[in-house]
Scaffold this motif. Structure first.
Motif, short mmCIF file in Angstrom:
data_model
loop_
_atom_site.label_atom_id
_atom_site.label_comp_id
_atom_site.label_asym_id
_atom_site.label_seq_id
_atom_site.Cartn_x
_atom_site.Cartn_y
_atom_site.Cartn_z
N HIS A 441 13.95 -17.75 27.68
CA HIS A 441 13.95 -18.57 28.50
C HIS A 441 12.55 -17.78 28.71
O HIS A 441 11.52 -17.68 28.04
CB HIS A 441 14.66 -18.29 30.00
CG HIS A 441 14.58 -17.04 30.15
ND1 HIS A 441 13.45 -16.59 30.56
CD2 HIS A 441 15.61 -16.54 29.55
CE1 HIS A 441 14.49 -14.67 30.20
NE2 HIS A 441 15.28 -14.66 29.22
N HIS A 442 11.53 -19.34 29.66
CA HIS A 442 10.62 -19.16 29.65
C HIS A 442 10.25 -17.86 31.63
O HIS A 442 9.46 -18.38 31.56
CB HIS A 442 9.68 -19.58 30.83
CG HIS A 442 9.92 -21.41 29.26
ND1 HIS A 442 9.24 -20.73 28.34
CD2 HIS A 442 10.34 -22.10 29.37
CE1 HIS A 442 9.65 -22.18 27.22
NE2 HIS A 442 10.35 -23.08 27.78
N LEU A 443 11.67 -17.68 31.41
CA LEU A 443 10.97 -16.67 33.02
C LEU A 443 10.66 -15.40 32.91
O LEU A 443 11.25 -14.40 31.84
CB LEU A 443 12.98 -16.39 33.53
CG LEU A 443 13.15 -18.54 33.75
CD1 LEU A 443 14.20 -17.91 34.33
CD2 LEU A 443 12.68 -18.68 34.77
N GLU A 447 16.31 -8.59 33.77
CA GLU A 447 16.92 -8.04 33.88
C GLU A 447 18.46 -9.38 34.58
O GLU A 447 18.90 -9.04 35.31
CB GLU A 447 17.22 -7.34 35.50
CG GLU A 447 15.90 -6.36 35.22
CD GLU A 447 14.56 -7.04 35.16
OE1 GLU A 447 14.64 -7.45 35.33
OE2 GLU A 447 13.35 -6.40 34.56
N MET A 448 18.05 -10.39 34.25
CA MET A 448 18.85 -11.86 34.57
C MET A 448 20.39 -11.76 34.10
O MET A 448 21.22 -11.20 35.46
CB MET A 448 18.18 -13.22 34.12
CG MET A 448 19.73 -13.98 34.35
SD MET A 448 18.31 -16.00 33.97
CE MET A 448 18.73 -15.17 32.42
N VAL A 449 20.77 -11.21 33.29
CA VAL A 449 22.26 -10.38 32.49
C VAL A 449 22.56 -9.62 32.95
O VAL A 449 23.94 -9.34 33.18
CB VAL A 449 22.30 -10.10 31.36
CG1 VAL A 449 23.77 -10.36 30.40
CG2 VAL A 449 21.37 -11.73 29.96
N ILE A 466 11.66 -15.10 41.61
CA ILE A 466 11.57 -14.73 40.07
C ILE A 466 9.87 -15.83 39.73
O ILE A 466 9.96 -16.40 39.78
CB ILE A 466 12.15 -15.22 38.90
CG1 ILE A 466 13.30 -14.25 39.38
CG2 ILE A 466 12.13 -14.91 37.69
CD1 ILE A 466 12.70 -12.40 39.54
N GLU A 467 8.64 -15.19 38.87
CA GLU A 467 7.84 -16.05 38.59
C GLU A 467 8.14 -16.55 37.02
O GLU A 467 8.62 -15.92 35.96
CB GLU A 467 6.44 -15.46 38.72
CG GLU A 467 5.51 -16.27 38.39
CD GLU A 467 3.98 -15.67 38.12
OE1 GLU A 467 2.73 -16.03 37.51
OE2 GLU A 467 4.13 -13.80 38.26
N SER A 468 7.55 -17.77 36.71
CA SER A 468 7.74 -18.20 34.91
C SER A 468 6.47 -18.19 34.80
O SER A 468 5.46 -18.10 35.04
CB SER A 468 8.01 -19.71 35.04
OG SER A 468 8.52 -19.92 34.01
N LYS A 469 6.41 -18.39 32.88
CA LYS A 469 5.53 -18.03 32.69
C LYS A 469 4.83 -19.46 32.62
O LYS A 469 3.46 -19.05 32.07
CB LYS A 469 6.13 -17.65 30.76
CG LYS A 469 7.09 -15.95 30.72
CD LYS A 469 7.00 -16.27 28.71
CE LYS A 469 8.10 -15.42 29.01
NZ LYS A 469 8.75 -14.20 27.40
N VAL A 476 15.50 -16.96 42.60
CA VAL A 476 16.77 -16.77 42.22
C VAL A 476 18.25 -16.10 43.10
O VAL A 476 17.58 -15.54 43.56
CB VAL A 476 16.69 -16.02 40.65
CG1 VAL A 476 18.71 -16.44 39.79
CG2 VAL A 476 15.83 -16.80 40.05
N ARG A 477 19.05 -17.69 42.84
CA ARG A 477 20.72 -16.77 43.93
C ARG A 477 21.73 -16.54 42.95
O ARG A 477 22.11 -17.34 42.13
CB ARG A 477 21.11 -17.16 45.11
CG ARG A 477 20.29 -17.20 46.23
CD ARG A 477 20.24 -18.29 47.34
NE ARG A 477 21.29 -17.03 48.17
CZ ARG A 477 21.90 -17.80 48.70
NH1 ARG A 477 22.26 -18.82 49.02
NH2 ARG A 477 22.97 -16.82 49.16
#
Length: 573
Positions: A441-443, A447-449, A466-469, A476-477
């Motif tokens: 992913h590009h995020l 720590e998402m998982v 969250i900021e993306s690349k 994000v919820r």
């Protein structure tokens, strides 16, 4: 000139024997067989041409295993062409010794062009070496050689075969063997063939299992499929007498005799029949019968007188009465059998009626069950239709929304996702079922998982920005996925694009800073004139605090201006 010829046509394959017994050839034989032969030996049928019955009656078609079954002895000619070459040498040796035993003392053996008699050259005399035609040399060593080949028991035991074997003197059971020499066996053979009457053995199914002596003149083979049934092998007058006698023997008779039974063939042979049980000792042969054929004595032919004529007529009447009695007995046996069969059929019919009633009841029950199944099926079809519509609505909703949504199961595997999420997470349809940790992913969200696992364990939602690349920002919820069957069956991650809001907040921050640092007095009111904001410069010039001015009417500044104009710098208001 007529000849009494019997030809034995044998093979291992019963279907081939049955096909050959029909004697039917296709119509194409007209091209190779001349018209004279067709008219003489064939009859036109729907399937083509069939060999005439008088020829087919000369041929006995029978299944026969040449390596195991007993031979047809006293044979004048044996043709075995292009078969021995496919057998092992020891098997060839046994079969050739069997042929020598089966041939008449002046009989001939006809082999194929690639076959030879091998080590048995002393038993055959070559007649034509080009065509491999040999003649029987001497019968003295045939039986001993045949016994050595393990094909004939030393005791010359009786043969039980599945097919009829006319002229097969392969003898009745002998309990003891005297001496064991070839001379003794030859004497036994001569005794059976020359001093005992012709006889046959018939089993409990009315099938001929063994023939001994000269029974050819009593045979009357029926056309059609080959069979060893007594009705297919003998003239009807003889077969009726035999079957009637078998019925009497089953009821307890020890012997049944029929004198002067006359066949219906062209020869009008007269024969006396003696029918008795084959064995009272051996259990397996208790239901077998032995039929002895004795030629009836012929009355000398003298000059015809009135008395002789009366005697002849009376004798003929007696014979007719005897034959009538025989047929009446047969009819009585048939009637009794039919009555028994009728009773069995009635019992079977009652069982069938009862079974039919049960089937009808079962059919009614199945009909009721079928109606219930149709109703349930209709309900299921309605539910399926509703679920399909609901699923379509959900698919359209997820496809139209700009909110990226990702569904994970309890093992952190992808269950479902919306198209909007694919901009930042590299998901395809084939990725369903794969762990989310395997998907790139590009995020900037490593720590998402871990967060998803934490929500799964604690059921407490987590919300992050969250900021993306790529420069985009997302809210994000992570929420627990709840079902009626299980409290938490997975997690749901939603990604809301807040990039525009972030940009606006940044602009507002910059604008607010500019107003705060401005050297001019700035007052902001709502449409009704209530003051919502004053900048620090206003507070500095008026001496009022910012909190005092918020909520006051802007008109109050006009009164304040008259009373304190002298204290204000020039040009402030």
């Amino acid at each position: 000139m007529k000849y009494n010829v019997k030809i034995f046509a044998t093979d291992l394959d019963r279907e081939s024997i049955a096909f050959a017994g029909n004697g039917i050839y296709p119509a194409e034989i007209e091209k190779t067989v001349n018209r004279t032969r067709l008219q003489t030996f064939f009859t036109r049928v729907d399937a083509g041409y069939q060999v005439k019955p008088e020829i087919r009656k000369m041929i006995i078609f029978a299944p026969h295993n040449i390596t195991k079954d007993p031979p047809f002895i006293n044979t004048d000619l044996i043709t075995c062409r292009n078969m021995l070459i496919y057998l092992q040498p020891d098997v060839q040796h046994r079969i050739l010794s069997l042929f020598h035993f089966a041939l008449h003392s002046h009989g001939f053996l006809f082999l194929g062009p690639s076959e030879s008699i091998g080590r048995l050259a002393n038993l055959f005399v070559p007649i034509n070496t080009k065509w491999n035609i040999f003649q029987h040399a001497d019968a003295s060593g045939a039986l001993a050689l045949y016994q050595q080949a393990s094909l004939l028991p030393v005791g010359a035991q009786a043969v039980k075969s599945s097919v009829a074997r006319p002229q097969q003197a392969y003898f009745a059971t002998r309990q003891t063997h005297i001496g064991g020499s070839s001379d003794t066996d030859e004497l036994y053979r001569i005794f059976v063939e020359e001093h005992m009457p012709a006889c046959v053995v018939i089993d409990d199914k009315q099938d001929v299992v063994s023939l001994h002596g000269d029974v050819n003149k009593y045979l009357a083979l029926a056309s059609g499929k080959p069979s060893n049934n007594v009705h297919k092998m003998f003239d009807s007058s003889i077969s009726v007498a035999i079957v009637t006698a078998m019925s009497k023997i089953r009821k307890g008779s020890l012997e049944v005799v029929y004198d002067h039974v006359q066949t219906k063939g062209a020869d009008h042979v007269r024969v006396s029949l003696v029918i008795r049980p084959l064995s009272h000792v051996v259990e397996r042969f208790r239901n077998y019968v032995l039929v002895l054929f004795k030629d009836a004595e012929r009355t000398p032919q003298f000059a015809s007188t009135y008395g002789d004529m009366v005697t002849s007529v009376n004798q003929h009447v007696i014979e007719l009465e005897r034959e009538l009695q025989m047929y009446q007995e047969k009819l009585q046996v048939t009637v009794e059998e039919l009555e028994t069969s009728n009773e069995e059929l009635q019992a079977t019919n009652e069982e069938i009626v009862a079974a039919n009633e049960e089937l009808q009841s079962t059919n009614e029950e199945l009909h009721s069950v079928n109606e219930e199944l149709l109703t349930i099926n209709a309900e299921y079809q309605l539910n399926i239709q509703q679920l399909t519509e609901l699923n379509n609505d959900m698919d359209n909703f997820l496809a139209s929304t700009q909110i990226g949504t990702l569904f994970l199961d309890r093992e952190m595997r992808v269950r479902r996702f919306t198209p909007a999420i694919t901009k930042e997470i590299n998901l395809l349809e084939v990725d369903i079922g794969k762990p989310i940790s395997h998907i790139s992913h590009h995020l900037k969200y490593d720590e998402m998982v871990q967060d998803a696992e934490k929500v799964l364990a604690t059921s407490v939602p987590i919300e992050r920005e969250i900021e993306s690349k790529t420069g985009h920002w997302y809210s994000v919820r992570i929420l627990p996925y709840r079902t009626a069957e299980q409290p938490i069956k997975g997690t749901v991650l939603t990604f809301v694009d807040i990039t525009r809001m972030k940009q606006m907040n940044e602009e507002l921050r910059k604008l607010s800073y500019a107003i705060e640092q401005s050297p001019s007095i700035v007052v902001i009111t709502d449409p009704s004139g209530a003051i919502e904001y004053v900048n620090p410069k206003f507070c500095e010039c008026t001496g009022f605090a910012q909190d005092e001015m918020v909520g006051r009417d802007i008109a109050s500044l006009h009164v304040w201006g008259k009373t304190r104009r002298a204290t204000l710098p020039y040009g402030v208001l």
